[in-house]
Design a protein around this motif. Structure first.
Motif, PDB file in Angstrom:
ATOM      1  N   PRO A 149       0.834  -1.099  -0.042  1.00  0.00           N
ATOM      2  CA  PRO A 149       0.076   0.028   0.006  1.00  0.00           C
ATOM      3  C   PRO A 149       0.878   1.170  -0.096  1.00  0.00           C
ATOM      4  O   PRO A 149       0.392   2.182  -0.622  1.00  0.00           O
ATOM      5  N   THR A 150       2.013   1.340   0.495  1.00  0.00           N
ATOM      6  CA  THR A 150       3.032   2.327   0.394  1.00  0.00           C
ATOM      7  C   THR A 150       4.295   2.304  -0.283  1.00  0.00           C
ATOM      8  O   THR A 150       5.088   3.245  -0.638  1.00  0.00           O
ATOM      9  N   GLY A 151       4.200   0.984  -1.090  1.00  0.00           N
ATOM     10  CA  GLY A 151       5.470   0.833  -1.959  1.00  0.00           C
ATOM     11  C   GLY A 151       5.527   1.749  -3.234  1.00  0.00           C
ATOM     12  O   GLY A 151       4.622   2.634  -3.450  1.00  0.00           O
ATOM     13  N   GLY A 152       6.539   1.578  -3.973  1.00  0.00           N
ATOM     14  CA  GLY A 152       6.944   2.298  -5.035  1.00  0.00           C
ATOM     15  C   GLY A 152       5.534   2.255  -6.057  1.00  0.00           C
ATOM     16  O   GLY A 152       5.267   3.276  -6.835  1.00  0.00           O
ATOM     17  N   LEU A 153       4.945   0.993  -6.488  1.00  0.00           N
ATOM     18  CA  LEU A 153       4.249   0.960  -7.514  1.00  0.00           C
ATOM     19  C   LEU A 153       2.745   1.964  -7.243  1.00  0.00           C
ATOM     20  O   LEU A 153       1.928   2.599  -7.837  1.00  0.00           O
ATOM     21  N   ALA A 154       2.397   1.612  -5.698  1.00  0.00           N
ATOM     22  CA  ALA A 154       1.202   2.428  -5.045  1.00  0.00           C
ATOM     23  C   ALA A 154       1.503   4.058  -5.007  1.00  0.00           C
ATOM     24  O   ALA A 154       0.449   4.648  -5.448  1.00  0.00           O
ATOM     25  N   SER A 155       2.636   4.346  -4.765  1.00  0.00           N
ATOM     26  CA  SER A 155       3.144   5.468  -4.696  1.00  0.00           C
ATOM     27  C   SER A 155       2.769   6.378  -6.036  1.00  0.00           C
ATOM     28  O   SER A 155       2.495   7.610  -6.163  1.00  0.00           O
ATOM     29  N   GLN A 156       3.370   5.820  -7.130  1.00  0.00           N
ATOM     30  CA  GLN A 156       3.355   6.103  -8.435  1.00  0.00           C
ATOM     31  C   GLN A 156       1.786   6.470  -8.911  1.00  0.00           C
ATOM     32  O   GLN A 156       1.348   7.174  -9.468  1.00  0.00           O
ATOM     33  N   ILE A 157       1.122   5.339  -8.706  1.00  0.00           N
ATOM     34  CA  ILE A 157      -0.307   5.448  -9.020  1.00  0.00           C
ATOM     35  C   ILE A 157      -1.108   6.476  -8.359  1.00  0.00           C
ATOM     36  O   ILE A 157      -1.876   7.324  -8.897  1.00  0.00           O
ATOM     37  N   ALA A 158      -0.771   6.652  -6.875  1.00  0.00           N
ATOM     38  CA  ALA A 158      -1.181   7.782  -6.123  1.00  0.00           C
ATOM     39  C   ALA A 158      -0.967   8.977  -6.507  1.00  0.00           C
ATOM     40  O   ALA A 158      -1.916  10.087  -6.718  1.00  0.00           O
ATOM     41  N   GLY A 159       0.460   9.263  -7.040  1.00  0.00           N
ATOM     42  CA  GLY A 159       0.807  10.532  -7.641  1.00  0.00           C
ATOM     43  C   GLY A 159      -0.082  10.824  -8.713  1.00  0.00           C
ATOM     44  O   GLY A 159      -0.277  12.125  -9.110  1.00  0.00           O
ATOM     45  N   ALA A 160      -0.223   9.824 -10.038  1.00  0.00           N
ATOM     46  CA  ALA A 160      -0.963   9.961 -10.962  1.00  0.00           C
ATOM     47  C   ALA A 160      -2.490  10.504 -10.784  1.00  0.00           C
ATOM     48  O   ALA A 160      -2.983  11.454 -11.149  1.00  0.00           O
ATOM     49  N   ILE A 161      -2.906   9.711  -9.922  1.00  0.00           N
ATOM     50  CA  ILE A 161      -4.370  10.017  -9.697  1.00  0.00           C
ATOM     51  C   ILE A 161      -4.523  11.506  -8.834  1.00  0.00           C
ATOM     52  O   ILE A 161      -5.597  12.090  -9.162  1.00  0.00           O
ATOM     53  N   ALA A 162      -3.590  11.827  -8.047  1.00  0.00           N
ATOM     54  CA  ALA A 162      -3.817  13.108  -7.379  1.00  0.00           C
ATOM     55  C   ALA A 162      -3.714  14.097  -8.596  1.00  0.00           C
ATOM     56  O   ALA A 162      -4.437  15.236  -8.038  1.00  0.00           O
ATOM     57  N   LEU A 163      -3.493  13.957  -9.610  1.00  0.00           N
ATOM     58  CA  LEU A 163      -3.326  15.104 -10.810  1.00  0.00           C
ATOM     59  C   LEU A 163      -4.721  15.099 -11.498  1.00  0.00           C
ATOM     60  O   LEU A 163      -4.988  15.877 -12.369  1.00  0.00           O
ATOM     61  N   LEU A 164      -5.692  13.936 -10.906  1.00  0.00           N
ATOM     62  CA  LEU A 164      -6.981  13.814 -11.939  1.00  0.00           C
ATOM     63  C   LEU A 164      -7.722  15.321 -11.836  1.00  0.00           C
ATOM     64  O   LEU A 164      -7.760  15.857 -10.804  1.00  0.00           O
ATOM     65  N   GLY A 165      -8.054  15.525 -13.048  1.00  0.00           N
ATOM     66  CA  GLY A 165      -8.681  16.944 -13.153  1.00  0.00           C
ATOM     67  C   GLY A 165      -9.465  16.906 -14.417  1.00  0.00           C
ATOM     68  O   GLY A 165      -9.501  16.314 -15.158  1.00  0.00           O
ATOM     69  N   PRO A 166     -10.116  18.088 -14.716  1.00  0.00           N
ATOM     70  CA  PRO A 166     -10.847  18.175 -16.116  1.00  0.00           C
ATOM     71  C   PRO A 166      -9.812  17.725 -17.105  1.00  0.00           C
ATOM     72  O   PRO A 166      -8.954  18.393 -17.487  1.00  0.00           O
ATOM     73  N   GLY A 167     -10.747  16.783 -18.039  1.00  0.00           N
ATOM     74  CA  GLY A 167     -10.073  16.621 -19.375  1.00  0.00           C
ATOM     75  C   GLY A 167      -8.850  15.870 -19.077  1.00  0.00           C
ATOM     76  O   GLY A 167      -8.247  15.312 -20.255  1.00  0.00           O
ATOM     77  N   ASN A 168      -8.164  15.295 -18.194  1.00  0.00           N
ATOM     78  CA  ASN A 168      -6.917  14.514 -18.249  1.00  0.00           C
ATOM     79  C   ASN A 168      -7.224  13.158 -17.721  1.00  0.00           C
ATOM     80  O   ASN A 168      -6.504  12.287 -17.449  1.00  0.00           O
ATOM     81  N   ALA A 169      -8.452  12.242 -17.608  1.00  0.00           N
ATOM     82  CA  ALA A 169      -8.663  11.191 -17.135  1.00  0.00           C
ATOM     83  C   ALA A 169      -7.990   9.942 -17.853  1.00  0.00           C
ATOM     84  O   ALA A 169      -7.305   9.304 -17.295  1.00  0.00           O
ATOM     85  N   ALA A 170      -7.837  10.392 -19.279  1.00  0.00           N
ATOM     86  CA  ALA A 170      -7.135   9.358 -20.035  1.00  0.00           C
ATOM     87  C   ALA A 170      -5.448   9.345 -19.943  1.00  0.00           C
ATOM     88  O   ALA A 170      -5.102   8.290 -19.544  1.00  0.00           O
ATOM     89  N   SER A 171      -5.095  10.363 -19.749  1.00  0.00           N
ATOM     90  CA  SER A 171      -3.884  10.325 -19.231  1.00  0.00           C
ATOM     91  C   SER A 171      -3.240   9.945 -17.800  1.00  0.00           C
ATOM     92  O   SER A 171      -2.415   9.478 -17.685  1.00  0.00           O
ATOM     93  N   VAL A 172      -4.496  10.240 -16.917  1.00  0.00           N
ATOM     94  CA  VAL A 172      -4.163   9.632 -15.628  1.00  0.00           C
ATOM     95  C   VAL A 172      -4.140   8.028 -15.686  1.00  0.00           C
ATOM     96  O   VAL A 172      -3.338   7.418 -15.142  1.00  0.00           O
ATOM     97  N   ALA A 173      -4.960   7.509 -16.499  1.00  0.00           N
ATOM     98  CA  ALA A 173      -5.321   5.909 -16.659  1.00  0.00           C
ATOM     99  C   ALA A 173      -3.963   5.437 -17.216  1.00  0.00           C
ATOM    100  O   ALA A 173      -3.631   4.394 -16.723  1.00  0.00           O
ATOM    101  N   ALA A 174      -3.584   6.136 -18.212  1.00  0.00           N
ATOM    102  CA  ALA A 174      -2.210   5.657 -18.985  1.00  0.00           C
ATOM    103  C   ALA A 174      -0.989   5.846 -17.996  1.00  0.00           C
ATOM    104  O   ALA A 174      -0.174   4.818 -18.011  1.00  0.00           O
ATOM    105  N   ALA A 175      -1.076   6.871 -17.067  1.00  0.00           N
ATOM    106  CA  ALA A 175       0.050   6.795 -16.125  1.00  0.00           C
ATOM    107  C   ALA A 175      -0.006   5.593 -15.128  1.00  0.00           C
ATOM    108  O   ALA A 175       0.938   4.976 -14.967  1.00  0.00           O
ATOM    109  N   THR A 176      -1.185   4.993 -14.776  1.00  0.00           N
ATOM    110  CA  THR A 176      -1.351   4.074 -13.870  1.00  0.00           C
ATOM    111  C   THR A 176      -1.025   2.821 -14.426  1.00  0.00           C
ATOM    112  O   THR A 176      -0.481   1.848 -13.773  1.00  0.00           O
ATOM    113  N   ARG A 177      -1.380   2.599 -15.873  1.00  0.00           N
ATOM    114  CA  ARG A 177      -1.123   1.659 -16.464  1.00  0.00           C
ATOM    115  C   ARG A 177       0.602   1.585 -16.713  1.00  0.00           C
ATOM    116  O   ARG A 177       1.147   0.510 -16.581  1.00  0.00           O
TER     117      ARG A 177
END
Length: 355
Positions: A149-177
């Motif tokens: 829950p606090t490892g590198g993978l979870a931290s990277q995904i959390a960082g991407a989702i923290a940027l979720l905002g208008p019009g960037n859902a696709a890029s956030v999803a790509a970042a989590t992938r």
């Protein structure tokens, strides 16, 4: 002189009968035709061939038994992983609602707990070997399941989702992938061995010799699929899809729902990835079930052939107990009659003998 000749012949006959009785008694006691293997000299090549073939069948049977114990443990683990994927893909993720942001912390807590369980499941062992570790039997494929829950993978995904905002859902999803596919140290939850293309990342599935010229694949990997093919919203592997989905839910906060449309779009990606993991896990279980049926059939054939070979060997080495007991009784009767004749002859006087 004639009397001495008769006694000599009777005594010689009795000696033969005694020797035969001793041999038959030994056979009844041991169940074997001969006392030493060398006494089977004419049939010894056939005996050696039969024993070698029986040993080979026993080896195959033992190997398959061990493999089936491993696949049984794998099936149970895959089943639980599939339950987690289905629970979050079809229940938890379906309830991700931008209009109910206060429910997100609870979903995130559930996902963090599930991440730990998934890591522990991927470290399942059978006979002190890690089932999902490829040929690295001694080291866990997920070195730190409790830290997921606090490892590198979870931290990277959390960082991407923290940027979720208008019009960037696709890029956030790509970042989590991309994070789920990142095998660099400090990011990947998997061991260095299992993601190294030159080692575990590129090795074929583990297989067992199940018959002459036949190797049956039974190996599984924590970082990639074995027999299943992932489809839909996927990284290409059910384990990465499951970890990605859980880490994404774990990263959600009420603030994530600020942009309703983008939150809904990301939630759809999360659901799709978890559902893809559930389907692939079911396929993996199904493929492994077919393998188990194949191995079970081979094991049965080996056992049947072994029994047939053992019966042939017994026909050479072992006695027919009922027949030998009959011979023993007949020999005993003849020996007693011989003793009686010798005893009777010994009491004859010359005058009685000449009458």
């Amino acid at each position: 002189m004639a009397r001495i000749d008769v006694l000599g012949r009777l005594d010689a006959d009795a000696a033969v009968l005694r020797a035969r009785m001793q041999s038959l008694t030994r056979q009844v006691t041991t169940g074997l035709r001969v006392e030493a293997p060398g006494d089977l000299a004419p049939q010894m090549p056939r005996v050696l061939d039969l024993r070698a073939e029986i040993g080979r069948r026993d080896t195959y049977g033992s190997t398959i038994t061990q493999a089936l114990a491993r696949t049984t443990a794998a099936q149970q683990t895959l089943g639980r992983l599939g339950e987690i994927a289905s629970q979050f893909g079809n229940t938890v993720a379906m309830k991700l609602d931008p209009n109910d942001p206060q429910s997100l912390p609870f979903a995130a807590t559930q996902a963090r707990n599930a991440l730990i369980e998934v890591g522990q499941l991927l470290n399942t062992r059978q006979n002190d070997e890690y089932i999902f570790g490829g040929s690295d039997f001694a080291h866990p494929p997920v070195p730190d399941p409790n830290g997921l829950p606090t490892g590198g993978l979870a931290s990277q995904i959390a960082g991407a989702i923290a940027l979720l905002g208008p019009g960037n859902a696709a890029s956030v999803a790509a970042a989590t992938r991309a994070a789920a596919l990142d095998d660099s140290p400090g990011v990947t939850p998997f061991s260095a061995y299992i993601v190294d293309p030159g080692r575990g990342g590129g090795e074929p599935r583990r297989s067992v010799a199940s018959a002459d010229g036949t190797a049956t694949e039974v190996g599984l990997f924590a970082s990639r699929n074995a027999a299943a093919t992932s489809t839909g919203e996927t990284t290409g592997g059910w384990a990465r899809d499951l970890l990605r989905g859980l880490a994404s839910i774990a990263a959600l906060t009420p603030a994530s729902a600020a942009s309703t449309a983008d939150f809904s779009a990301l939630a759809e990606v999360i659901r799709g990835g978890l559902q893809s993991a559930a389907r692939a896990l079911a396929d993996e279980q199904g493929a492994l079930g077919l393998t188990e049926a194949q191995l079970g059939g081979m094991q049965t054939r080996h056992l049947e052939m072994r029994d047939s070979l053992q019966e042939q060997l017994a026909g050479i080495e072992e006695i027919d107990l009922a027949k030998v007991l009959t011979q023993l009784q007949s020999t005993k009767t003849s020996l007693e009659a011989s003793y009686n004749a010798i005893g009777s002859l010994g009491t004859l006087s010359l005058s009685r003998f000449l009458r």
